[in-house]
Design a protein around this motif. Structure first.
Motif, PDB file in Angstrom:
ATOM      1  N   VAL A  24       0.788  -1.269   0.094  1.00 18.57           N
ATOM      2  CA  VAL A  24      -0.099  -0.181   0.107  1.00 18.57           C
ATOM      3  C   VAL A  24       0.879   1.249  -0.138  1.00 18.57           C
ATOM      4  CG1 VAL A  24      -1.679   1.175   1.274  1.00 18.57           C
ATOM      5  CG2 VAL A  24      -1.905  -1.093   1.217  1.00 18.57           C
ATOM      6  N   THR A  25       0.585   2.311  -1.214  1.00 16.49           N
ATOM      7  CA  THR A  25       1.365   3.349  -0.942  1.00 16.49           C
ATOM      8  C   THR A  25       0.524   4.558  -0.800  1.00 16.49           C
ATOM      9  OG1 THR A  25       0.999   3.655  -3.373  1.00 16.49           O
ATOM     10  CG2 THR A  25       2.847   2.252  -2.656  1.00 16.49           C
ATOM     11  N   GLY A  26       1.070   5.865  -0.389  1.00 15.50           N
ATOM     12  CA  GLY A  26       0.386   6.913  -0.029  1.00 15.50           C
ATOM     13  C   GLY A  26       1.303   7.925   0.293  1.00 15.50           C
ATOM     14  N   VAL A  27       0.731   9.163   0.605  1.00 13.56           N
ATOM     15  CA  VAL A  27       1.229  10.509   0.990  1.00 13.56           C
ATOM     16  C   VAL A  27       0.843  11.028   2.036  1.00 13.56           C
ATOM     17  CG1 VAL A  27       1.685  12.785   0.361  1.00 13.56           C
ATOM     18  CG2 VAL A  27       1.683  11.104  -1.588  1.00 13.56           C
ATOM     19  N   VAL A  28       1.518  11.624   3.084  1.00 13.60           N
ATOM     20  CA  VAL A  28       1.088  12.210   4.275  1.00 13.60           C
ATOM     21  C   VAL A  28       1.397  13.516   4.302  1.00 13.60           C
ATOM     22  CG1 VAL A  28       1.140  12.512   6.755  1.00 13.60           C
ATOM     23  CG2 VAL A  28       1.368  10.262   5.729  1.00 13.60           C
ATOM     24  N   ALA A  29       0.418  14.587   4.270  1.00 15.93           N
ATOM     25  CA  ALA A  29       0.742  15.976   4.058  1.00 15.93           C
ATOM     26  C   ALA A  29      -0.038  16.714   5.304  1.00 15.93           C
ATOM     27  CB  ALA A  29       0.160  16.519   2.762  1.00 15.93           C
ATOM     28  N   ASP A  30       0.430  18.027   5.621  1.00 15.88           N
ATOM     29  CA  ASP A  30      -0.500  18.574   6.792  1.00 15.88           C
ATOM     30  C   ASP A  30      -1.534  19.482   5.954  1.00 15.88           C
ATOM     31  OD1 ASP A  30       0.499  20.918   5.107  1.00 15.88           O
ATOM     32  OD2 ASP A  30       1.999  21.479   6.449  1.00 15.88           O
ATOM     33  N   THR A  31      -2.210  20.185   6.723  1.00 15.88           N
ATOM     34  CA  THR A  31      -3.505  21.037   6.251  1.00 15.88           C
ATOM     35  C   THR A  31      -3.163  22.135   5.261  1.00 15.88           C
ATOM     36  OG1 THR A  31      -3.438  22.422   7.963  1.00 15.88           O
ATOM     37  CG2 THR A  31      -4.670  20.469   8.387  1.00 15.88           C
ATOM     38  N   ASN A  32      -1.953  22.335   4.723  1.00 17.96           N
ATOM     39  CA  ASN A  32      -1.657  23.220   4.015  1.00 17.96           C
ATOM     40  C   ASN A  32      -1.169  22.528   2.447  1.00 17.96           C
ATOM     41  OD1 ASN A  32      -2.112  25.611   5.414  1.00 17.96           O
ATOM     42  ND2 ASN A  32      -0.330  25.454   6.501  1.00 17.96           N
ATOM     43  N   GLY A  33      -1.267  21.216   2.768  1.00 19.18           N
ATOM     44  CA  GLY A  33      -0.621  20.434   1.508  1.00 19.18           C
ATOM     45  C   GLY A  33       0.773  20.198   1.316  1.00 19.18           C
ATOM     46  N   ARG A  87      -3.731   2.730  -2.449  1.00 21.18           N
ATOM     47  CA  ARG A  87      -3.023   4.081  -2.034  1.00 21.18           C
ATOM     48  C   ARG A  87      -3.958   4.998  -1.183  1.00 21.18           C
ATOM     49  NH1 ARG A  87       0.768   7.486  -4.140  1.00 21.18           N
ATOM     50  NH2 ARG A  87       0.176   9.674  -4.017  1.00 21.18           N
ATOM     51  N   ILE A  88      -3.475   5.300  -0.234  1.00 21.43           N
ATOM     52  CA  ILE A  88      -3.962   6.370   0.804  1.00 21.43           C
ATOM     53  C   ILE A  88      -3.452   7.633   0.957  1.00 21.43           C
ATOM     54  CG2 ILE A  88      -4.516   6.420   3.198  1.00 21.43           C
ATOM     55  CD1 ILE A  88      -4.584   3.356   3.315  1.00 21.43           C
ATOM     56  N   GLU A  89      -4.250   8.703   0.679  1.00 18.57           N
ATOM     57  CA  GLU A  89      -3.561  10.083   1.013  1.00 18.57           C
ATOM     58  C   GLU A  89      -4.202  10.581   2.378  1.00 18.57           C
ATOM     59  OE1 GLU A  89      -3.932  12.382  -2.522  1.00 18.57           O
ATOM     60  OE2 GLU A  89      -2.614  11.132  -3.781  1.00 18.57           O
ATOM     61  N   ILE A  90      -3.408  11.108   3.245  1.00 23.05           N
ATOM     62  CA  ILE A  90      -3.913  11.367   4.686  1.00 23.05           C
ATOM     63  C   ILE A  90      -3.428  12.772   4.782  1.00 23.05           C
ATOM     64  CG2 ILE A  90      -2.094  10.295   5.624  1.00 23.05           C
ATOM     65  CD1 ILE A  90      -4.402   9.539   7.847  1.00 23.05           C
ATOM     66  N   GLU A  91      -4.385  13.687   5.445  1.00 26.14           N
ATOM     67  CA  GLU A  91      -3.874  14.943   5.927  1.00 26.14           C
ATOM     68  C   GLU A  91      -3.794  14.882   7.799  1.00 26.14           C
ATOM     69  OE1 GLU A  91      -6.715  18.444   6.233  1.00 26.14           O
ATOM     70  OE2 GLU A  91      -5.798  18.533   4.125  1.00 26.14           O
ATOM     71  N   LEU A  92      -2.428  15.381   8.070  1.00 28.95           N
ATOM     72  CA  LEU A  92      -2.466  15.486   9.458  1.00 28.95           C
ATOM     73  C   LEU A  92      -2.490  16.841  10.193  1.00 28.95           C
ATOM     74  CD1 LEU A  92       0.597  13.301  10.150  1.00 28.95           C
ATOM     75  CD2 LEU A  92      -1.676  12.567  10.346  1.00 28.95           C
ATOM     76  N   ARG A  93      -3.332  16.965  11.097  1.00 27.02           N
ATOM     77  CA  ARG A  93      -3.748  18.244  11.588  1.00 27.02           C
ATOM     78  C   ARG A  93      -2.873  18.375  12.886  1.00 27.02           C
ATOM     79  NH1 ARG A  93      -8.280  20.328   9.480  1.00 27.02           N
ATOM     80  NH2 ARG A  93      -9.736  18.998   8.255  1.00 27.02           N
ATOM     81  N   GLU A  94      -2.316  19.727  13.131  1.00 26.77           N
ATOM     82  CA  GLU A  94      -1.500  20.069  14.106  1.00 26.77           C
ATOM     83  C   GLU A  94      -2.383  20.010  15.519  1.00 26.77           C
ATOM     84  OE1 GLU A  94       0.488  23.855  13.871  1.00 26.77           O
ATOM     85  OE2 GLU A  94       1.056  23.634  11.780  1.00 26.77           O
ATOM     86  N   SER A  95      -1.572  19.760  16.376  1.00 34.58           N
ATOM     87  CA  SER A  95      -2.153  19.297  17.800  1.00 34.58           C
ATOM     88  C   SER A  95      -1.633  20.134  18.752  1.00 34.58           C
ATOM     89  CB  SER A  95      -2.098  18.140  18.253  1.00 34.58           C
ATOM     90  OG  SER A  95      -0.771  17.656  18.662  1.00 34.58           O
ATOM     91  N   ALA A  96      -2.253  20.502  19.993  1.00 34.43           N
ATOM     92  CA  ALA A  96      -1.473  21.058  21.111  1.00 34.43           C
ATOM     93  C   ALA A  96      -0.524  20.304  21.857  1.00 34.43           C
ATOM     94  CB  ALA A  96      -2.829  21.673  22.011  1.00 34.43           C
ATOM     95  N   HIS A  97      -0.348  19.039  21.450  1.00 33.17           N
ATOM     96  CA  HIS A  97       0.606  18.144  22.134  1.00 33.17           C
ATOM     97  C   HIS A  97       1.942  18.800  22.316  1.00 33.17           C
ATOM     98  CE1 HIS A  97       1.969  14.646  23.533  1.00 33.17           C
ATOM     99  NE2 HIS A  97       2.924  14.110  22.780  1.00 33.17           N
TER     100      HIS A  97
END
Length: 236
Positions: A24-33, A87-97
């Motif tokens: 399985v392939t894919g791309v990880v990006a932030d909310t701004n791409g 294929r999976i493209e996912i968007e990670l969101r910033e956290s308060a961690h």
């Protein structure tokens, strides 16, 4: 009876197909791409894993029923079931961690609870003190991190209690955004520094080997996401 057997056979075949592992392939990006470099992608409850490369891309072995876990420092963890996709493209969101809860080793980011050996995470307020260099900000910032000045007035460090394999070198290894560098802190813009971790004894040796005989100072910059390459973990 024959219809029941055929139905059972179809269900069995469907289960076998869903249980088969594939790439399985894919791309990880932030909310701004923007591609997220160095994010970990693991199979929940399994041993397969991968780390995104400079394009935010990953490649991992998984089956339909597997759940992929996406993690990156400063972002909310996400889980997603593979299903029939390749294929999976996912968007990670910033956290308060907060960075105070993790240890950045230069190779990976782990929780304080999982970290072995002795380490110190430099306080954020210390890193933001007015100074012309990050080295000056580190003086007196951690127990056992002894800062002195060389003949030219530049700060040099020694981690108390460490023994060098060389009689001439006593300075700790300096790692910036996952890469061991030669020289001092002069090339690092103090305003670009996001976090600094000082690794001692087992915490350093277990990751960086003999070259960390004098300990390791790990610097992570604010633009670390846009640099670096991929590493793979486990069987992925």
């Amino acid at each position: 009876m024959k219809k029941l057997y055929l139905a059972w056979l179809i269900c069995l075949m469907a289960f076998q197909v869903s249980a088969q592992q594939r790439w399985v392939t894919g791309v990880v990006a932030d909310t701004n791409g923007v591609p997220v470099v160095g994010a970990t992608v693991t199979v929940k409850g399994g041993t397969n894993g991968a780390i995104t490369n400079s394009d935010g891309s990953f490649r991992i072995e998984a089956s339909d029923s597997d759940i992929l876990v996406f993690k990156y420092l400063g972002y909310d963890e996400q889980e997603i079931q593979v299903g029939p996709r390749t294929r999976i493209e996912i968007e990670l969101r910033e956290s308060a961690h907060q960075l105070d809860d993790v240890v950045v080793t230069g190779y990976q980011t782990i929780s304080k609870e999982r970290a072995t050996g002795s380490f110190d995470i430099i306080d954020k307020a210390q890193l933001e003190k007015p100074s012309g260099s990050i080295a000056s900000r580190l003086i007196g910032s951690a127990a056992g991190l002894v800062g002195t000045q060389d003949a030219y007035g530049n700060p040099v460090f020694e981690i108390r209690g460490r023994s060098s394999l060389s009689t001439s070198a006593t300075e700790p290894l300096l790692v910036v955004d996952g890469f061991a560098i030669e020289g001092g802190f002069e090339s690092i813009n103090p305003n670009d520094v996001e976090s600094v971790t000082v690794l001692k004894d087992a915490a350093a040796a277990s990751i960086w080997g003999a070259k960390s005989a004098n300990g390791v100072i790990v610097v992570t910059t604010k633009n670390a996401r846009s640099e670096g390459g991929g590493k793979s973990l486990g069987n992925g």
